[in-house]
Design a protein around this motif. Sequence first.
Motif, PDB file in Angstrom:
ATOM      1  N   THR A 136      25.299 -20.766 -34.334  1.00 19.64           N
ATOM      2  CA  THR A 136      24.639 -21.733 -33.453  1.00 19.64           C
ATOM      3  C   THR A 136      24.359 -21.157 -32.070  1.00 19.64           C
ATOM      4  N   GLU A 137      24.934 -19.983 -31.785  1.00 15.11           N
ATOM      5  CA  GLU A 137      24.725 -19.295 -30.511  1.00 15.11           C
ATOM      6  C   GLU A 137      24.484 -17.803 -30.773  1.00 15.11           C
ATOM      7  N   PRO A 138      23.446 -17.474 -31.512  1.00 21.83           N
ATOM      8  CA  PRO A 138      23.220 -16.079 -31.906  1.00 21.83           C
ATOM      9  C   PRO A 138      22.827 -15.203 -30.718  1.00 21.83           C
ATOM     10  N   THR A 139      23.069 -13.919 -30.864  1.00 20.17           N
ATOM     11  CA  THR A 139      22.567 -12.949 -29.891  1.00 20.17           C
ATOM     12  C   THR A 139      21.227 -12.440 -30.409  1.00 20.17           C
ATOM     13  N   ALA A 140      20.224 -12.477 -29.556  1.00 17.20           N
ATOM     14  CA  ALA A 140      18.868 -12.147 -29.987  1.00 17.20           C
ATOM     15  C   ALA A 140      18.138 -11.324 -28.949  1.00 17.20           C
ATOM     16  N   ILE A 141      17.139 -10.581 -29.417  1.00 16.48           N
ATOM     17  CA  ILE A 141      16.261  -9.782 -28.555  1.00 16.48           C
ATOM     18  C   ILE A 141      14.923 -10.501 -28.450  1.00 16.48           C
ATOM     19  N   PHE A 142      14.450 -10.701 -27.234  1.00 11.66           N
ATOM     20  CA  PHE A 142      13.167 -11.377 -27.022  1.00 11.66           C
ATOM     21  C   PHE A 142      12.012 -10.434 -27.380  1.00 11.66           C
ATOM     22  N   LEU A 143      11.084 -10.937 -28.187  1.00 10.89           N
ATOM     23  CA  LEU A 143       9.996 -10.108 -28.710  1.00 10.89           C
ATOM     24  C   LEU A 143       8.747 -10.096 -27.834  1.00 10.89           C
ATOM     25  N   ASP A 144       8.605 -11.063 -26.962  1.00 12.15           N
ATOM     26  CA  ASP A 144       7.373 -11.165 -26.171  1.00 12.15           C
ATOM     27  C   ASP A 144       7.501 -10.573 -24.776  1.00 12.15           C
ATOM     28  N   LEU A 145       8.606  -9.873 -24.519  1.00 15.06           N
ATOM     29  CA  LEU A 145       8.769  -9.153 -23.263  1.00 15.06           C
ATOM     30  C   LEU A 145       8.380  -7.692 -23.465  1.00 15.06           C
ATOM     31  N   SER A 146       7.954  -7.025 -22.402  1.00 10.89           N
ATOM     32  CA  SER A 146       7.526  -5.631 -22.491  1.00 10.89           C
ATOM     33  C   SER A 146       8.718  -4.701 -22.717  1.00 10.89           C
ATOM     34  N   TRP A 147       8.475  -3.682 -23.536  1.00 10.14           N
ATOM     35  CA  TRP A 147       9.456  -2.629 -23.788  1.00 10.14           C
ATOM     36  C   TRP A 147       8.858  -1.285 -23.389  1.00 10.14           C
ATOM     37  N   PRO A 148       9.714  -0.266 -23.120  1.00 10.02           N
ATOM     38  CA  PRO A 148       9.188   1.064 -22.770  1.00 10.02           C
ATOM     39  C   PRO A 148       8.360   1.662 -23.911  1.00 10.02           C
ATOM     40  N   ASP A 149       7.241   2.305 -23.565  1.00  9.84           N
ATOM     41  CA  ASP A 149       6.425   2.967 -24.576  1.00  9.84           C
ATOM     42  C   ASP A 149       7.092   4.236 -25.113  1.00  9.84           C
ATOM     43  N   ASP A 150       7.931   4.848 -24.298  1.00  6.63           N
ATOM     44  CA  ASP A 150       8.663   6.035 -24.732  1.00  6.63           C
ATOM     45  C   ASP A 150       9.830   5.599 -25.617  1.00  6.63           C
ATOM     46  N   PRO A 151       9.831   5.961 -26.915  1.00  4.07           N
ATOM     47  CA  PRO A 151      10.909   5.520 -27.803  1.00  4.07           C
ATOM     48  C   PRO A 151      12.274   6.100 -27.443  1.00  4.07           C
ATOM     49  N   ASN A 152      12.302   7.101 -26.564  1.00  5.48           N
ATOM     50  CA  ASN A 152      13.569   7.708 -26.142  1.00  5.48           C
ATOM     51  C   ASN A 152      14.008   7.256 -24.750  1.00  5.48           C
ATOM     52  N   ASP A 153      13.295   6.296 -24.187  1.00  2.00           N
ATOM     53  CA  ASP A 153      13.644   5.793 -22.854  1.00  2.00           C
ATOM     54  C   ASP A 153      15.041   5.173 -22.878  1.00  2.00           C
ATOM     55  N   PRO A 154      15.943   5.564 -21.964  1.00  2.00           N
ATOM     56  CA  PRO A 154      17.309   5.012 -21.949  1.00  2.00           C
ATOM     57  C   PRO A 154      17.362   3.499 -21.718  1.00  2.00           C
ATOM     58  N   LYS A 155      16.287   2.920 -21.176  1.00  2.00           N
ATOM     59  CA  LYS A 155      16.262   1.473 -20.951  1.00  2.00           C
ATOM     60  C   LYS A 155      16.287   0.698 -22.275  1.00  2.00           C
ATOM     61  N   ILE A 156      15.856   1.354 -23.352  1.00  2.00           N
ATOM     62  CA  ILE A 156      15.821   0.686 -24.652  1.00  2.00           C
ATOM     63  C   ILE A 156      17.228   0.313 -25.105  1.00  2.00           C
ATOM     64  N   GLU A 157      18.190   1.175 -24.826  1.00  2.00           N
ATOM     65  CA  GLU A 157      19.572   0.880 -25.208  1.00  2.00           C
ATOM     66  C   GLU A 157      20.060  -0.402 -24.556  1.00  2.00           C
ATOM     67  N   GLU A 158      19.730  -0.600 -23.291  1.00  2.00           N
ATOM     68  CA  GLU A 158      20.141  -1.812 -22.587  1.00  2.00           C
ATOM     69  C   GLU A 158      19.425  -3.035 -23.159  1.00  2.00           C
ATOM     70  N   LYS A 159      18.114  -2.912 -23.407  1.00  2.00           N
ATOM     71  CA  LYS A 159      17.354  -4.028 -23.952  1.00  2.00           C
ATOM     72  C   LYS A 159      17.834  -4.397 -25.358  1.00  2.00           C
ATOM     73  N   SER A 160      18.336  -3.392 -26.093  1.00  2.00           N
ATOM     74  CA  SER A 160      18.765  -3.612 -27.480  1.00  2.00           C
ATOM     75  C   SER A 160      20.047  -4.429 -27.581  1.00  2.00           C
ATOM     76  N   LYS A 161      20.717  -4.651 -26.464  1.00  2.00           N
ATOM     77  CA  LYS A 161      21.937  -5.457 -26.478  1.00  2.00           C
ATOM     78  C   LYS A 161      21.636  -6.939 -26.673  1.00  2.00           C
ATOM     79  N   GLY A 162      20.425  -7.356 -26.314  1.00  2.00           N
ATOM     80  CA  GLY A 162      20.027  -8.743 -26.496  1.00  2.00           C
ATOM     81  C   GLY A 162      20.743  -9.708 -25.574  1.00  2.00           C
ATOM     82  N   ARG A 163      20.613 -10.995 -25.902  1.00  2.00           N
ATOM     83  CA  ARG A 163      21.210 -12.052 -25.087  1.00  2.00           C
ATOM     84  C   ARG A 163      21.682 -13.177 -25.998  1.00  2.00           C
ATOM     85  N   GLN A 164      22.851 -13.717 -25.708  1.00  2.00           N
ATOM     86  CA  GLN A 164      23.355 -14.827 -26.503  1.00  2.00           C
ATOM     87  C   GLN A 164      22.648 -16.113 -26.080  1.00  2.00           C
ATOM     88  N   LEU A 165      22.128 -16.851 -27.069  1.00  2.00           N
ATOM     89  CA  LEU A 165      21.384 -18.080 -26.808  1.00  2.00           C
ATOM     90  C   LEU A 165      22.322 -19.281 -26.807  1.00  2.00           C
TER      91      LEU A 165
END
Length: 284
Positions: A136-165
């Motif tokens: 009832t309170e899943p952790t999810a990654i928002f799909l409609d926000l911008s992500w780095p175009d570089d697949p190796n960008d370190p920011k991706i690791e932080e974004k991949s943690k998601g957020r608990q809803l």
Amino acid sequence: MKNLRLLTVMLATIVASITMAQEKIDPWPWDFPQDVKVNVELGQAVLSCDGMYLSAIEKNEDLTKKVLIWYNTEVDKVGDGKISLAKFGETHEVPNALVVPLKKGQKAKKGDILLTWWQGGSGMERAIVIDDKTPTEPTAIFLDLSWPDDPNDPKIEEKSKGRQLIPNSFNVMKDGEWVSGAQVAYRQDGEWKSGILMHATDDKVLLSIWSSKLTAVDKSVCKLIPFNEKIKKGEKVWCEWLDYYRPGYIVEKVDQKTGHIWVKKEGSERIECMSIAQVTKVLD
């Protein structure tokens, strides 16, 4: 002479006022039933563009060109074809078609696609579940926000943690269903255009399109874009570009867990990151 000039100005003002009154904008310019049936109850969380919609009417702005962003709010009162919404101590009454209910008691599992809002920000979002320990309170990654175009960008690791809803803040969507939040491609002037489904009837759909504008089109010219489409590295796909889907992209990397795909346009070396809602093979 002075009195004559004053009279002329007064008459011109009256005429202008009458003309403006006659040219009031259409409060519902879309070919879609504004009293479409929605099931809501008092206090329920919903998504709506109520504030921007009513502001546009007050300012006599063309609603077909108006940015209408859908935010989270709560049901205050249910009327006949209209719903009163409450937020920040204010209430707004809008047509049913401008309200998307978020069902109570929804439970999500890993990989599910959700309709929700950007918790920690604002505005309507689709999200993919990455942790379902508390359904009832899943952790999810928002799909409609911008992500780095570089697949190796370190920011991706932080974004991949998601957020608990928070509970009661999302709907679980399933591929193939004409539900609010579904991704849609629709045929117009020989092109495939993109939109997010807000409501559907048997023959019409109401879509949120590029720049958060609303449009209504025939359901017969639409295709649902799958969220769980099997897409592999090296395949040719269509990708969303502004408000269109364009062919001729090559898949460079797929991360199904986070719901993101990296692509290159044929003949280009530029890598672009897309969400799974922006990439498809079903338009081939």
